[in-house]
Each structure stands twice: as structure tokens, then as C-alpha cells.
Design an enzyme around this catalytic site. Structure first.
Site, PDB file in Angstrom:
ATOM      1  N   VAL A   8       0.854  -1.182   0.000  1.00  0.00           N
ATOM      2  CA  VAL A   8       0.000   0.000   0.000  1.00  0.00           C
ATOM      3  C   VAL A   8       0.892   1.236   0.000  1.00  0.00           C
ATOM      4  O   VAL A   8       2.053   1.183   0.388  1.00  0.00           O
ATOM      5  CB  VAL A   8      -0.955   0.063   1.225  1.00  0.00           C
ATOM      6  CG1 VAL A   8      -2.001  -1.023   1.148  1.00  0.00           C
ATOM      7  CG2 VAL A   8      -0.187   0.026   2.517  1.00  0.00           C
ATOM      8  N   SER A   9       0.300   2.329  -0.431  1.00  0.00           N
ATOM      9  CA  SER A   9       1.008   3.596  -0.449  1.00  0.00           C
ATOM     10  C   SER A   9       0.739   4.340   0.855  1.00  0.00           C
ATOM     11  O   SER A   9      -0.408   4.468   1.273  1.00  0.00           O
ATOM     12  CB  SER A   9       0.540   4.432  -1.634  1.00  0.00           C
ATOM     13  OG  SER A   9       1.182   5.683  -1.639  1.00  0.00           O
ATOM     14  N   LEU A  10       1.794   4.815   1.494  1.00  0.00           N
ATOM     15  CA  LEU A  10       1.640   5.549   2.748  1.00  0.00           C
ATOM     16  C   LEU A  10       0.919   6.872   2.548  1.00  0.00           C
ATOM     17  O   LEU A  10       0.130   7.291   3.387  1.00  0.00           O
ATOM     18  CB  LEU A  10       3.016   5.817   3.368  1.00  0.00           C
ATOM     19  CG  LEU A  10       3.661   4.658   4.104  1.00  0.00           C
ATOM     20  CD1 LEU A  10       5.064   5.017   4.548  1.00  0.00           C
ATOM     21  CD2 LEU A  10       2.829   4.250   5.294  1.00  0.00           C
TER      22      LEU A  10
END
Length: 193
Positions: A8-10
Site C-alpha cells: 500500500v502507499s503511505l
């Protein structure tokens, strides 16, 4: 053995939970988790997951975009997985390289990617040729105008200055000065011949 990879992208505050649940339900015995933007080319956890693959293993992702953001990177990653003797499975996209139809699908994708690269090369080459015919100078603008090049030649050839001095004075590299001198000397040799 099924090896899962979830990312996932932070920046988007995404949650890994749905991916992890899907990977567990698919029978993944080990799951690598990474919180990193897909735009970032460096994915150390993905590299660990791929390095852990043994012959017969299958790297499983929830969706293709978890593995790569570009077709080129995807194909490179799949080649590394294939070289390890492992397979690849994307649950959402129904791509499974452990089956003959999955391998065929990836070969078709690779063929289209190669076709796309060739078309880009041809368009670029054609565009550059047209620009040159139209008199457009392709590439970076020259750092030095002809008058400054002539001054550098005079300084070094007639004035006895060094390349370092000329480079410093005209705010260019010594390599640029060297190229100016080489071009001048080649021109002189052609005139003499």
C-alpha cells in the site's frame, strides 16, 4: 508454496487488511508486507519476496498494480520470477503463469510491449529526422556560441593559456574546452588536406 506480496502507499493512507485477507484466503503460507508508493522504483520488501522464491513457488499478489506501475517493470519482474523457477498469480486480474493459458497471456502481453517499444522508437526516429530536415537543432543548446569557441581557440593556441583557465573563464568544463580544440584542429586538418 504460495508467497504473498501486499503493498500500500503511505501517502494515500491505505489499509493492507483487504489484501492480506485475500492472500490468506488464497492459501499463501508466507506474506511480505510493504508500505511504499508504487511510483517509487525501489521496493526492498518485494525484492526480499522474490529472493525468497524457490523452484515451484508462486508469488501471489492481490492485483497487478501491487507488483508494478509500468508494463516494462512488470515484465522485468515476471522474468526474474520465471528465472527463479517460480510462478506468478494475480488474484484480481486472473493471471496465473503456472498454467499454459496464463503463460500464453503473458507472452501476448510481452509481444504487445515489444511492439509498443518498437513503435515508440520508430516515431521518435521519424520525428527527429523531420525536425532535422526542417532545420531544427536537436539536442541540448550548445553551451558556447561560435565567437566564444573562437576566443577559446585563440587563448590556447595563440595566447598560451591552459584548458583549465579557459574553462574557468567561460564557465564550462575542461571536457567542453577539449572538444572545442579537437573540432578546431580537425577543421584545420581538413583545410590542409
Amino acid at each position: 508454496m504460495g508467497i504473498g506480496y501486499a503493498r500500500v502507499s503511505l501517502e494515500d493512507h491505505q489499509d493492507l487488511t483487504p489484501q492480506l485477507e485475500t492472500l490468506r484466503a488464497a492459501g499463501c503460507e508466507k506474506i511480505f508486507e510493504e508500505e511504499r508508493s508504487g511510483a517509487n522504483a525501489d521496493h526492498p520488501v518485494l525484492a526480499k519476496a522474490i529472493a525468497s522464491l524457490k523452484e515451484g513457488d508462486v508469488l501471489v499478489v492481490w492485483k497487478l498494480d501491487r507488483l508494478s506501475r509500468s508494463l516494462r517493470d512488470l515484465l522485468f519482474t515476471l522474468e526474474v520470477i520465471n528465472t527463479a523457477g517460480a510462478g506468478f498469480l494475480s488474484l484480481t486480474n486472473a493471471i496465473d503463469t503456472t498454467t499454459s493459458i496464463g503463460r500464453l497471456t503473458m507472452q501476448i502481453v510481452e509481444a504487445f510491449a515489444e511492439f509498443e517499444r518498437e513503435m515508440i522508437r520508430e516515431r521518435t526516429k521519424h520525428g527527429l529526422e523531420n525536425a532535422r530536415r526542417a532545420g531544427v537543432v536537436v539536442g541540448r543548446k550548445p553551451k558556447l556560441k561560435p565567437a566564444r569557441k573562437a576566443e577559446i581557440v585563440r587563448m590556447i593556441e595563440d595566447g598560451g593559456e591552459t584548458s583549465s583557465t579557459a574553462a574557468s573563464l567561460f564557465d564550462v568544463s575542461k571536457t567542453t574546452v577539449k572538444r572545442v580544440l579537437q573540432a578546431y584542429r580537425a577543421e584545420q586538418q581538413n583545410k590542409a588536406a
